[in-house]
Design a protein around this motif. Structure first.
Motif, PDB file in Angstrom:
ATOM      1  N   UNK A   1       0.803  -1.143   0.127  1.00  0.00           N
ATOM      2  CA  UNK A   1      -0.118   0.123  -0.449  1.00  0.00           C
ATOM      3  C   UNK A   1       0.812   1.424  -0.431  1.00  0.00           C
ATOM      4  N   UNK A   2       0.527   2.115  -0.428  1.00  0.00           N
ATOM      5  CA  UNK A   2       0.781   3.318  -0.563  1.00  0.00           C
ATOM      6  C   UNK A   2       0.184   4.527   0.643  1.00  0.00           C
ATOM      7  N   UNK A   3       0.641   5.013   1.192  1.00  0.00           N
ATOM      8  CA  UNK A   3       0.161   6.259   2.861  1.00  0.00           C
ATOM      9  C   UNK A   3      -0.891   6.293   2.100  1.00  0.00           C
ATOM     10  N   UNK A   4      -1.163   6.751   0.738  1.00  0.00           N
ATOM     11  CA  UNK A   4      -2.472   7.929   0.197  1.00  0.00           C
ATOM     12  C   UNK A   4      -3.203   7.068  -0.025  1.00  0.00           C
ATOM     13  N   UNK A   5      -3.057   6.237  -0.379  1.00  0.00           N
ATOM     14  CA  UNK A   5      -4.373   5.328  -0.796  1.00  0.00           C
ATOM     15  C   UNK A   5      -4.685   3.998   0.180  1.00  0.00           C
ATOM     16  N   UNK A   6      -4.093   4.417   1.052  1.00  0.00           N
ATOM     17  CA  UNK A   6      -4.584   3.669   2.592  1.00  0.00           C
ATOM     18  C   UNK A   6      -4.473   1.806   1.789  1.00  0.00           C
ATOM     19  N   UNK A   7      -4.573   0.791   2.837  1.00  0.00           N
ATOM     20  CA  UNK A   7      -4.950  -0.425   2.516  1.00  0.00           C
ATOM     21  C   UNK A   7      -6.259  -0.494   1.718  1.00  0.00           C
ATOM     22  N   UNK A   8      -7.470  -0.001   1.919  1.00  0.00           N
ATOM     23  CA  UNK A   8      -8.567   0.127   1.549  1.00  0.00           C
ATOM     24  C   UNK A   8      -8.534  -0.301  -0.016  1.00  0.00           C
TER      25      UNK A   8
ATOM     26  N   UNK B   1       0.175  -7.835   6.680  1.00  0.00           N
ATOM     27  CA  UNK B   1      -1.089  -8.895   6.496  1.00  0.00           C
ATOM     28  C   UNK B   1      -2.188  -7.902   6.668  1.00  0.00           C
ATOM     29  N   UNK B   2      -2.278  -6.502   7.137  1.00  0.00           N
ATOM     30  CA  UNK B   2      -3.875  -5.517   6.537  1.00  0.00           C
ATOM     31  C   UNK B   2      -3.759  -5.495   4.822  1.00  0.00           C
ATOM     32  N   UNK B   3      -2.357  -5.782   4.400  1.00  0.00           N
ATOM     33  CA  UNK B   3      -2.319  -4.999   3.455  1.00  0.00           C
ATOM     34  C   UNK B   3      -3.667  -7.039   1.991  1.00  0.00           C
ATOM     35  N   UNK B   4      -3.019  -8.357   2.757  1.00  0.00           N
ATOM     36  CA  UNK B   4      -3.601  -8.805   2.254  1.00  0.00           C
ATOM     37  C   UNK B   4      -5.007  -9.347   2.804  1.00  0.00           C
ATOM     38  N   UNK B   5      -5.337  -8.756   3.752  1.00  0.00           N
ATOM     39  CA  UNK B   5      -6.813  -9.283   4.375  1.00  0.00           C
ATOM     40  C   UNK B   5      -7.631  -7.922   3.428  1.00  0.00           C
ATOM     41  N   UNK B   6      -7.522  -6.969   3.177  1.00  0.00           N
ATOM     42  CA  UNK B   6      -8.295  -5.840   2.532  1.00  0.00           C
ATOM     43  C   UNK B   6      -8.575  -6.167   1.467  1.00  0.00           C
TER      44      UNK B   6
ATOM     45  N   UNK C   1      -5.106 -13.599  -7.704  1.00  0.00           N
ATOM     46  CA  UNK C   1      -4.479 -13.657  -7.147  1.00  0.00           C
ATOM     47  C   UNK C   1      -3.320 -12.602  -7.729  1.00  0.00           C
ATOM     48  N   UNK C   2      -2.966 -12.454  -5.898  1.00  0.00           N
ATOM     49  CA  UNK C   2      -1.975 -10.780  -6.147  1.00  0.00           C
ATOM     50  C   UNK C   2      -0.792 -10.777  -4.826  1.00  0.00           C
ATOM     51  N   UNK C   3       0.524 -10.479  -6.514  1.00  0.00           N
ATOM     52  CA  UNK C   3       1.795 -10.399  -5.731  1.00  0.00           C
ATOM     53  C   UNK C   3       1.696  -9.584  -4.547  1.00  0.00           C
ATOM     54  N   UNK C   4       1.677 -10.086  -2.892  1.00  0.00           N
ATOM     55  CA  UNK C   4       2.458  -9.909  -2.397  1.00  0.00           C
ATOM     56  C   UNK C   4       3.384  -9.623  -1.027  1.00  0.00           C
ATOM     57  N   UNK C   5       3.720  -8.491  -1.027  1.00  0.00           N
ATOM     58  CA  UNK C   5       5.245  -8.843  -0.536  1.00  0.00           C
ATOM     59  C   UNK C   5       5.436  -8.695   0.929  1.00  0.00           C
ATOM     60  N   UNK C   6       6.074 -10.364   0.834  1.00  0.00           N
ATOM     61  CA  UNK C   6       6.913 -10.634   2.192  1.00  0.00           C
ATOM     62  C   UNK C   6       8.338  -9.549   2.634  1.00  0.00           C
TER      63      UNK C   6
END
Ligand SMILES: [Zn+2]
Length: 742
Positions: free
Chosen positions: A277-284, A328-333, A304-309
């Protein structure tokens, strides 16, 4: 999706034909993105264990492109520096087959080494002086050259013949971006042939050749998509798909000439490369993007989405761990928006081993609850209208200010009010608005006549409309019209002028250009400005429904841009403009013109549906300035124009994002808790629980004996039916909760 009978064919590929194709059944992916050093340190047994721990069903394995991880027969296909004669790609594919995993071969096709450039100088992009475009020490290949038409298809065939992957996915497939014009001989010749004119010499949105160049570039990327798919299907069978990775941001897709709508019309799955996420756009933004893509692709397909670990973001740490709550929050959104998880590590060996702990609990929860995460349709009555050409031709080089901020402001106001919404493509209004009570045009400047006609039909059918700013004032090329195309619906006509500025940088204490307010219209307020005389502040209670909550004020802060419009029909004007007055020195901070006749908000109910037109750019202001008054006003307007038809009500503290779905006689509600000091400043450090929440869900299937369960706290929760609404109490939400009511 459960367990399946997977067999292995002679080539080792998963071949059970009684089950759905891989792109409909593989819902958890993993990717160890190999570096050139990994051929001498890749630990096969360790990674196999990690695949099992994280419950993945498919892997993405580096094959070729800039760097080959197998001994390619093509002499210019640069082998990884430490590969030697090893076939690391093939070894990992074989291991994946033994583990019963699907395989996508990873490519990165957009640049090449100097030796390649020397041998094929006409395959590479060049600026106007003939100088090749370079990224570091690599050369950028031209999408209009034989590199894409002949060389890459040969590589794809070689990879498929060697290893029979389920498909191929390409990291950076669309070549040079919009900020660079290629003047190579191939581009000159092809552009001339396609358009009858020369390549544009500069970026100029008013220039026909430049506009043609934009359209021509988009078309070429789609052509490449189709060429590559023909190649992979010919070599690997009808399910052997080629999939370019795509961004989670429309403006970024524009810059790379990737037409999301056209891609989704021909894709069976979208590989989403939106890692953080970027701070301006948020997890949402991740939940929203899932819904936007499914809106184009269909809800039966997968994203499917590439989620950086690793530490993706600003700054980036390729071999450091992303803080666990942030990942975690990025994945849950993503889950809430219908996205499937795909863990992504850079390199095969890490000294910061914390990143190996992040995926397992998320992926295990995903596996345990997958029956609730697919084969469902979103429930929402508010449609947020968007289009990619609007970002291109209206947004131009100011897309953030003109397009993204207004859209983000509305989306964030809806989230804050717990109002479910869906992104609706402007070409799909007729198709997708059947269940909607309201369409929102968030400064959607550029609209075609047909798109405007679809909005008009929606309102004629009784739908509500909230439009802001310059919506419909421009045609599909971004040329200004003499009036809003939807002027009749808005009950206003444009003057061609505006007050204030859309630009945040215009704010200054000395210039006070943004020190403006909106006045609640005199006939709609109780008193005039001046000191209160009573002991208690005066509260006005008989105002218009769109002003609920503002009983103790006659003005609202503004600080934005206001389109100067003339009211043309029977309409109410609950808000007018208060022109700027000094901020500094404080002695001067008094209103020179406390009232004006300049409309800021125009409401009308002349047609079947209610229409609200905001001449004041409250949506952009909220996206930029985050003032609660602006969000409250937007939410009030939505509720009024939608006639209150909102299928969800949530009471309780906190910033929570709600995504609601229907599935076979039950409702599924994702609640994502964004209440954190880190919500607007990445990375998030810790999770803070909220609750209790009282959730009301409109549930037409509901009856006595309704039950509710929570999929995160894993318990039954109290539920009762009240006049067609299921009322659920959720005691506490830490990171997220999913409530199933049936
Ligand atoms: Zn070129």
């Amino acid at each position: 999706m459960g367990k399946r009978n997977q067999g292995q064919g002679e080539d080792g590929a998963v071949t059970d034909t009684t089950i759905a194709p891989w792109y409909r059944r593989v819902v958890r992916w993993g990717q160890t993105n190999l570096t050139e050093l990994d051929p001498i340190r890749y630990d096969d047994q360790w990674w196999r264990q990690h695949w099992r721990r994280t419950r993945i069903q498919g892997v993405i394995v580096n094959a070729g492109g800039i760097v080959a991880y197998y001994p390619s027969a093509h002499p210019l296909h640069h082998r990884a520096e430490f590969l030697g004669d090893r076939d690391l790609y093939g070894d990992i594919v074989a291991a994946a087959r033994e583990e019963g995993l699907a395989v996508l071969a990873r490519m990165d096709s957009n640049r090449a080494h100097e030796r390649f450039f020397i041998e094929h100088p006409d395959w590479f992009a060049r600026d106007m002086t003939g100088t090749p475009y370079r990224e570091g020490d690599l050369y950028v290949s031209c999408v209009n050259s034989p590199y894409y038409d002949d060389y890459l298809p040969g590589i794809l065939r070689e990879i498929i013949e060697r290893s029979h992957p389920e498909g191929v996915t390409d990291n950076s497939w669309s070549g040079l971006d919009r900020n660079h014009i290629c003047y190579c001989a191939n581009c000159r010749r092809r552009f001339q042939a396609a358009t009858g004119t020369h390549l544009p010499t500069t970026k100029d949105w008013e220039n026909t050749a430049y506009r043609q160049w934009i359209v021509w570039n988009y078309a070429r990327r789609i052509e490449i998509w189709d060429i590559n798919n023909r190649t992979t299907k010919q070599a690997g069978g009808p399910d052997c798909l080629w999939l370019g990775m795509n961004s989670g941001d429309i403006a970024a897709q524009c810059v790379r000439f990737r037409d999301y709508k056209a891609i989704c019309e021909r894709a069976d799955i979208v590989m989403l490369d939106s890692q953080a996420r970027s701070t301006t756009r948020g997890f949402q933004s991740n939940g929203e993007m899932g819904k936007l893509i499914h809106g184009l692709l269909g809800w039966e397909k997968l994203v499917p989405e590439s989620m950086a670990m690793y530490g993706a973001g600003q700054p980036t740490f390729r071999v450091g761990s992303k803080p666990e709550p942030e990942a975690r929050m990025w994945a849950l959104e993503g889950f809430a928006g219908g996205i499937q998880p795909w863990w992504h590590h850079i390199g095969a060996y890490h000294e910061d081993r914390r990143q190996y702990r992040t995926a397992e609990p998320l992926f295990s929860w995903h596996e345990a609850n997958e029956q609730f995460l697919f084969n469902r349709t979103p429930v929402a009555t508010v449609g947020l209208v968007w289009s990619q050409p609007n970002t291109d031709f209206y947004g131009r080089d100011a897309a953030e200010e003109r397009v993204s901020l207004p859209e983000r402001g509305v989306a964030q106001a809806l989230l804050r009010a717990r109002i479910p919404y869906l992104p609706i493509h402007a070409d799909h209004i007729d198709r997708d608005s059947g269940d909607l009570a309201l369409l929102i045009l968030p400064n959607l400047g550029s609209m075609s006549d047909e798109q405007c006609a679809a909005v008009r039909r929606f309102v004629e059918r009784g739908g509500g409309l909230l439009a802001t700013g310059e919506s419909s004032l421009y045609n599909e090329w971004g040329d200004v019209r003499s009036d809003f195309a939807l002027a009749d619906l808005f009950s206003v006509s444009a003057s061609g002028t505006y007050h204030g500025s859309s630009n945040a940088a215009a704010a200054s204490w000395e210039t006070w250009g943004k020190h403006t307010y909106l006045r609640i219209s005199p006939e709609l307020r109780a008193g005039v400005y001046g000191p209160q005389t009573g002991a208690e502040p005066e509260v006005t209670t008989d105002r218009h429904a769109v002003l609920v909550g503002f009983g103790e004020t006659d003005i609202l802060p503004f600080a934005g841009r206001l389109e100067v419009v003339r009211v043309t029909g029977a309409a109410e004007v609950p808000l007018t403009y208060v022109p700027p007055f000094p901020i500094y020195p404080p002695e001067t901070a008094w209103m020179r013109y406390p009232t004006s006749d300049v409309p800021a908000l125009v409401l009308n109910e002349q047609r079947s549906g209610r229409v609200a037109y905001l001449a004041a750019d409250i949506d952009r202001c909220f996206g930029r300035d985050n003032l609660p008054d602006h969000a409250d006003l937007l939410a009030n307007l939505v509720r009024w124009a939608a006639h209150g038809r909102i299928p969800l009500r949530v009471e309780g503290p906190g910033l929570i994002d709600c995504h609601l779905y229907h599935q076979q006689g039950r409702l599924i509600l994702h609640i994502v808790n964004l209440t954190s000091a880190g919500t607007w400043r990445a990375p998030i450090h810790e999770l803070i629980p909220v609750g209790p929440l009282t959730v009301r869900l409109q549930f037409s299937d509901g009856k006595e004996g309704v039950t509710a369960r929570s999929l995160v706290s894993s318990s039954n929760v109290d539920v009762r039916m009240e006049a067609g609404w299921a009322v659920v109490t959720v005691p506490s939400v830490m990171d997220h909760e999913v409530i199933v009511v049936s």
